[in-house]
Design a protein around this motif. Structure first.
Motif: not given
Length: 299
Positions: A88-96, A129-133
């Motif tokens: 998915n296009p916004r797959w980048l995790p924000t917590n890693m 992806f982060a929750e609510d993205i």
């Protein structure tokens, strides 16, 4: 219905459907030949691979046909590529951290081409992806599109719930797969994520048995230790039987559902990096077989 025949049918269903799996997590530090060796020594007939390792192995000169031949010579089937995060296009995790992201950044087209080259028919999808993205409808759309792409390569896409990211619970994962309604869609069931997400056996029983394509068993404390994050815990797991997870109850439920497929002892642990193929094989086989015996499940 004859009660005796009914009892025989129920007993026959309490089994693992196919050969046990050596997961990539346990052998990630080993080269390809030693991964295969560990699986064979454990008595496991299947192996999963990580896409980046697989790509690097091929770049290092071991051709896909060589890999398939080595596996076949040892009676091990490479059956799953795990995971695909970039679906998915916004797959980048924000917590890693950056090293994690670099290690999981592989496009879907390249991913499925690797599946085709190695004859792999199953893959695992992580919703990093982060929750609510995304809205739920958007997640369903991206998942369905990925299943459609995978179908061109004859690959089944199994979604895994991970509580530190955008698809947290088992119920949420199944809702996405159900709504997408793709014939090559399914579920990865993992005991760590089941426990940490607060999922329940009732949620598990909502899933048709034939849609649970992969069962990953590991252990740990019921409550997350103080000061330990979900992210840290995910990569420091215990072997089945060494913690507090209700594994026997879980395995018996899966057996009653007739949903024990691609069963593995998936143990991400920093301690594995120093262990030989023989040591990994022994830990994997002994822990998993002891659990299945305790649950009275044939394998």
């Amino acid at each position: 219905m004859n009660p005796a025949n009914d009892d025989t049918t129920k007993a026959a269903s309490k089994r693992v459907h196919d050969p046990l799996v050596m997961p990539f997590s346990n052998v990630r530090h080993l080269d390809f030949r030693d991964k295969i060796r560990a699986a064979k020594l454990a008595g496991f007939g299947q192996l999963s691979l990580h896409p980046h390792e697989t790509r690097d192995t091929i770049k290092g000169g071991l051709r896909p046909e060589d890999m398939r031949e080595i596996a076949a010579e040892n009676d091990v089937a490479v059956t799953r590529l795990d995971p695909l995060s970039n679906w998915n296009p916004r797959w980048l995790p924000t917590n890693m951290g950056a090293s994690y992201i670099n290690d999981f950044d592989i496009g879907a087209a390249e991913f499925f081409e690797l599946c085709e080259q190695l004859g792999i028919k199953y893959c695992s999808l992580n919703a990093t992806f982060a929750e609510d993205i995304y809205t739920t409808d958007e997640v369903v759309e991206h998942y369905a599109s990925t299943c459609d792409l995978a179908a061109r390569y004859d690959v089944t896409c199994d979604l895994e719930n991970l509580p530190m990211w955008g698809v947290k619970t088992l119920r949420q994962a199944w809702s996405i797969v159900f709504t997408a309604d793709r014939p090559n869609g399914g579920i990865v069931f993992d005991t760590l994520h089941y426990v940490r997400s607060g999922s329940t056996l009732d949620m598990l029983k909502e899933i048709p048995a034939g849609r649970v394509h992969c069962v990953q068993l590991n252990d740990g404390p019921l409550r997350l230790p103080a000061g330990v994050t979900l992210e840290e815990n995910c990569f420091d797991r215990g072997w089945p039987g060494t913690g507090e997870f209700p594994l026997i109850e879980i395995v018996r439920t899966l057996a009653d559902m007739d949903a024990l497929r691609q069963v593995s002892p998936e143990v991400f642990s920093p301690h594995n990096a120093t262990r030989s193929a023989a040591e990994i094989a022994a830990l994997s086989a002994e822990s998993l077989q002891a659990l299945l015996d305790a649950a009275n499940v044939a394998y």
